[in-house]
Design a protein around this motif. Structure first.
Motif, PDB file in Angstrom:
ATOM      1  N   LEU A  60       0.624  -1.235  -0.106  1.00 23.87           N
ATOM      2  CA  LEU A  60      -0.057   0.006  -0.024  1.00 23.87           C
ATOM      3  C   LEU A  60       0.839   1.045  -0.104  1.00 23.87           C
ATOM      4  CD1 LEU A  60      -2.653  -1.284   2.509  1.00 23.87           C
ATOM      5  CD2 LEU A  60      -2.983  -0.765   0.105  1.00 23.87           C
ATOM      6  N   LEU A  61       2.007   1.022   0.538  1.00 20.98           N
ATOM      7  CA  LEU A  61       2.892   2.298   0.932  1.00 20.98           C
ATOM      8  C   LEU A  61       3.297   2.665  -0.552  1.00 20.98           C
ATOM      9  CD1 LEU A  61       4.841   1.845   3.928  1.00 20.98           C
ATOM     10  CD2 LEU A  61       3.009   3.471   3.578  1.00 20.98           C
ATOM     11  N   VAL A  62       3.736   1.516  -1.331  1.00 21.53           N
ATOM     12  CA  VAL A  62       4.151   1.629  -2.709  1.00 21.53           C
ATOM     13  C   VAL A  62       3.266   2.518  -3.977  1.00 21.53           C
ATOM     14  CG1 VAL A  62       4.873   0.530  -5.113  1.00 21.53           C
ATOM     15  CG2 VAL A  62       5.723  -0.110  -2.781  1.00 21.53           C
ATOM     16  N   LYS A  63       1.970   2.125  -3.526  1.00 20.23           N
ATOM     17  CA  LYS A  63       0.850   2.730  -4.337  1.00 20.23           C
ATOM     18  C   LYS A  63       0.679   4.195  -3.907  1.00 20.23           C
ATOM     19  CE  LYS A  63      -2.455  -1.089  -4.699  1.00 20.23           C
ATOM     20  NZ  LYS A  63      -3.844  -1.800  -4.538  1.00 20.23           N
ATOM     21  N   SER A  64       0.803   4.410  -2.672  1.00 24.69           N
ATOM     22  CA  SER A  64       0.590   6.030  -2.153  1.00 24.69           C
ATOM     23  C   SER A  64       1.946   6.984  -2.382  1.00 24.69           C
ATOM     24  CB  SER A  64       0.462   5.954  -0.605  1.00 24.69           C
ATOM     25  OG  SER A  64       1.168   5.753   0.156  1.00 24.69           O
ATOM     26  N   GLY A  65       3.017   6.166  -2.434  1.00 22.65           N
ATOM     27  CA  GLY A  65       4.275   7.014  -2.706  1.00 22.65           C
ATOM     28  C   GLY A  65       4.962   7.355  -1.370  1.00 22.65           C
ATOM     29  N   ARG A  66       4.584   6.640  -0.382  1.00 26.65           N
ATOM     30  CA  ARG A  66       5.241   6.863   0.946  1.00 26.65           C
ATOM     31  C   ARG A  66       6.156   5.783   1.461  1.00 26.65           C
ATOM     32  NH1 ARG A  66      -0.056   8.288   4.351  1.00 26.65           N
ATOM     33  NH2 ARG A  66      -1.054   6.974   2.938  1.00 26.65           N
ATOM     34  N   THR A  67       6.744   6.230   2.287  1.00 29.86           N
ATOM     35  CA  THR A  67       7.833   5.107   3.323  1.00 29.86           C
ATOM     36  C   THR A  67       7.218   4.663   4.461  1.00 29.86           C
ATOM     37  OG1 THR A  67       9.133   6.720   4.246  1.00 29.86           O
ATOM     38  CG2 THR A  67       9.645   6.216   1.865  1.00 29.86           C
ATOM     39  N   ARG A  68       7.940   3.466   4.863  1.00 29.21           N
ATOM     40  CA  ARG A  68       7.622   3.199   6.344  1.00 29.21           C
ATOM     41  C   ARG A  68       7.743   4.023   7.289  1.00 29.21           C
ATOM     42  NH1 ARG A  68       9.526  -3.054   7.837  1.00 29.21           N
ATOM     43  NH2 ARG A  68       8.332  -4.066   6.188  1.00 29.21           N
ATOM     44  N   ALA A  69       8.927   4.896   7.114  1.00 26.67           N
ATOM     45  CA  ALA A  69       9.194   5.856   8.067  1.00 26.67           C
ATOM     46  C   ALA A  69       8.088   6.853   8.343  1.00 26.67           C
ATOM     47  CB  ALA A  69      10.375   6.539   7.739  1.00 26.67           C
ATOM     48  N   GLU A  70       7.211   7.180   7.457  1.00 25.52           N
ATOM     49  CA  GLU A  70       6.129   8.206   7.148  1.00 25.52           C
ATOM     50  C   GLU A  70       5.168   7.772   7.944  1.00 25.52           C
ATOM     51  OE1 GLU A  70       5.779  10.659   3.524  1.00 25.52           O
ATOM     52  OE2 GLU A  70       6.930   8.918   2.719  1.00 25.52           O
ATOM     53  N   VAL A  71       4.846   6.505   8.140  1.00 25.70           N
ATOM     54  CA  VAL A  71       3.651   5.925   8.676  1.00 25.70           C
ATOM     55  C   VAL A  71       3.687   4.762   9.709  1.00 25.70           C
ATOM     56  CG1 VAL A  71       2.239   6.033   6.532  1.00 25.70           C
ATOM     57  CG2 VAL A  71       3.385   4.134   7.001  1.00 25.70           C
ATOM     58  N   LEU A  72       4.822   4.370  10.161  1.00 25.22           N
ATOM     59  CA  LEU A  72       5.092   3.615  11.089  1.00 25.22           C
ATOM     60  C   LEU A  72       6.074   4.188  12.336  1.00 25.22           C
ATOM     61  CD1 LEU A  72       5.836   0.077   9.301  1.00 25.22           C
ATOM     62  CD2 LEU A  72       3.673   1.149  10.087  1.00 25.22           C
ATOM     63  N   ASP A  73       5.612   4.727  13.331  1.00 27.59           N
ATOM     64  CA  ASP A  73       5.986   5.354  14.387  1.00 27.59           C
ATOM     65  C   ASP A  73       6.569   4.331  15.534  1.00 27.59           C
ATOM     66  OD1 ASP A  73       6.883   6.947  16.487  1.00 27.59           O
ATOM     67  OD2 ASP A  73       5.424   8.565  15.751  1.00 27.59           O
ATOM     68  N   ALA A  74       7.638   4.087  15.388  1.00 23.93           N
ATOM     69  CA  ALA A  74       8.113   3.156  16.601  1.00 23.93           C
ATOM     70  C   ALA A  74       7.932   3.490  17.872  1.00 23.93           C
ATOM     71  CB  ALA A  74       9.737   2.890  16.469  1.00 23.93           C
ATOM     72  N   ASP A  75       7.926   4.901  18.287  1.00 24.81           N
ATOM     73  CA  ASP A  75       7.596   5.403  19.513  1.00 24.81           C
ATOM     74  C   ASP A  75       5.910   5.268  19.759  1.00 24.81           C
ATOM     75  OD1 ASP A  75      10.313   6.357  20.418  1.00 24.81           O
ATOM     76  OD2 ASP A  75      10.071   8.328  19.035  1.00 24.81           O
ATOM     77  N   ARG A  76       5.369   5.352  18.764  1.00 19.36           N
ATOM     78  CA  ARG A  76       3.812   5.311  19.084  1.00 19.36           C
ATOM     79  C   ARG A  76       3.532   3.781  19.158  1.00 19.36           C
ATOM     80  NH1 ARG A  76      -0.628   7.975  20.943  1.00 19.36           N
ATOM     81  NH2 ARG A  76      -2.304   7.022  20.288  1.00 19.36           N
ATOM     82  N   LEU A  77       3.951   3.071  18.483  1.00 20.11           N
ATOM     83  CA  LEU A  77       3.604   1.611  18.503  1.00 20.11           C
ATOM     84  C   LEU A  77       4.158   1.015  19.912  1.00 20.11           C
ATOM     85  CD1 LEU A  77       4.726   0.530  14.965  1.00 20.11           C
ATOM     86  CD2 LEU A  77       2.318   0.466  15.956  1.00 20.11           C
ATOM     87  N   SER A  78       5.356   1.627  20.246  1.00 17.37           N
ATOM     88  CA  SER A  78       5.722   1.088  21.561  1.00 17.37           C
ATOM     89  C   SER A  78       4.912   1.847  22.748  1.00 17.37           C
ATOM     90  CB  SER A  78       7.187   1.603  21.808  1.00 17.37           C
ATOM     91  OG  SER A  78       7.591   1.373  23.031  1.00 17.37           O
ATOM     92  N   TRP A  79       4.194   2.652  22.713  1.00 16.85           N
ATOM     93  CA  TRP A  79       3.348   3.450  23.596  1.00 16.85           C
ATOM     94  C   TRP A  79       2.001   2.586  23.773  1.00 16.85           C
ATOM     95  CZ3 TRP A  79      -1.733   5.215  23.855  1.00 16.85           C
ATOM     96  CH2 TRP A  79      -1.832   5.900  24.918  1.00 16.85           C
ATOM     97  N   GLU A  80       1.753   2.192  22.514  1.00 16.46           N
ATOM     98  CA  GLU A  80       0.443   1.494  22.585  1.00 16.46           C
ATOM     99  C   GLU A  80       0.556  -0.018  22.947  1.00 16.46           C
ATOM    100  OE1 GLU A  80      -1.140   1.552  18.314  1.00 16.46           O
ATOM    101  OE2 GLU A  80      -1.357   3.507  18.480  1.00 16.46           O
ATOM    102  N   THR A  81       1.672  -0.656  22.760  1.00 12.55           N
ATOM    103  CA  THR A  81       1.907  -1.992  23.029  1.00 12.55           C
ATOM    104  C   THR A  81       2.743  -2.468  24.445  1.00 12.55           C
ATOM    105  OG1 THR A  81       3.925  -2.136  21.628  1.00 12.55           O
ATOM    106  CG2 THR A  81       1.941  -2.611  20.645  1.00 12.55           C
TER     107      THR A  81
END
Length: 203
Positions: free
Chosen positions: A18-39
């Motif tokens: 999906l990132l390829v389709k939207s022209g974005r990168t993992r770094a733009e949508v996968l925030d390690a700090d946020r994912l750590s906060w949630e999990t």
């Protein structure tokens, strides 16, 4: 049921597509700090798992202790201070000393299921398995809303499917198996109709 690592790998594969389709990168949508906060999974472990690495799972008791400390550090009182063990324990008739003993490793056994549930209810309003969830399935679950958001942003059909739970939804799902040439025509048509619907709704 797929093994946890296989499920996470598949989720990341879908995210990447999906990132390829939207022209974005993992770094733009996968925030390690946020994912750590949630999990409650430490940031370095989140980064390693997202990067496809295998990371040793914490021992059960250590994982529970780590998650309790994480909750006290990240979910605080309105004034910004941490909840005390006494406050947390009082919500389900446990002593602060007992919780402190668990966190500091003085308890000879891990917390009972009722204690885990009580702590989770204090912070989340319900028992949700937060304290005992292993890192891989916890991260995979946290990625599902990210995946869903990307699907809606890049695929008009995903939005249409979410609206219909009847024969229209069945027809739309079947449409995904169309040859690419016909799918592109349908996809463009759906996108135009959904945009028109939004414009009309704004009037």
């Amino acid at each position: 049921m797929r093994p946890p690592h296989a499920a996470l790998t598949e989720t990341l594969r879908r995210v990447d597509a999906l990132l390829v389709k939207s022209g974005r990168t993992r770094a733009e949508v996968l925030d390690a700090d946020r994912l750590s906060w949630e999990t409650g999974v430490p940031v370095p472990v989140v980064a390693a798992l997202v990067g496809g690495q295998d990371v040793p799972e914490e021992e059960f008791g250590d994982r529970i202790r780590t998650r309790i400390l994480h909750l006290r550090r990240t979910r605080r009182r309105p004034d910004g201070s941490r909840y005390s063990y006494s406050e947390i324990g009082a919500s389900f008739s446990a002593s602060g000393a007992a919780l402190s003993a668990i966190v500091n490793g003085r308890s000879k056994c891990g917390p009972l299921a009722a204690t885990q549930a009580g702590i989770e209810k204090f912070f989340f309003g319900q028992a949700n398995g937060f304290l005992s969830a292993e890192a891989v399935p916890a991260l995979n679950a946290a990625l599902q809303p990210v995946l869903a958001r990307l699907e809606h942003e890049t695929d008009p059909l995903a939005e249409a499917l979410s609206r219909y739970d009847d024969v229209r939804g069945v027809a739309l799902r079947q449409a995904r198996d169309l040859p690419e040439e016909r799918w592109n025509v349908l996809n463009a048509t759906l996108k135009a109709l959904l945009e028109l619907d939004v414009k009309e709704g704004a009037r």
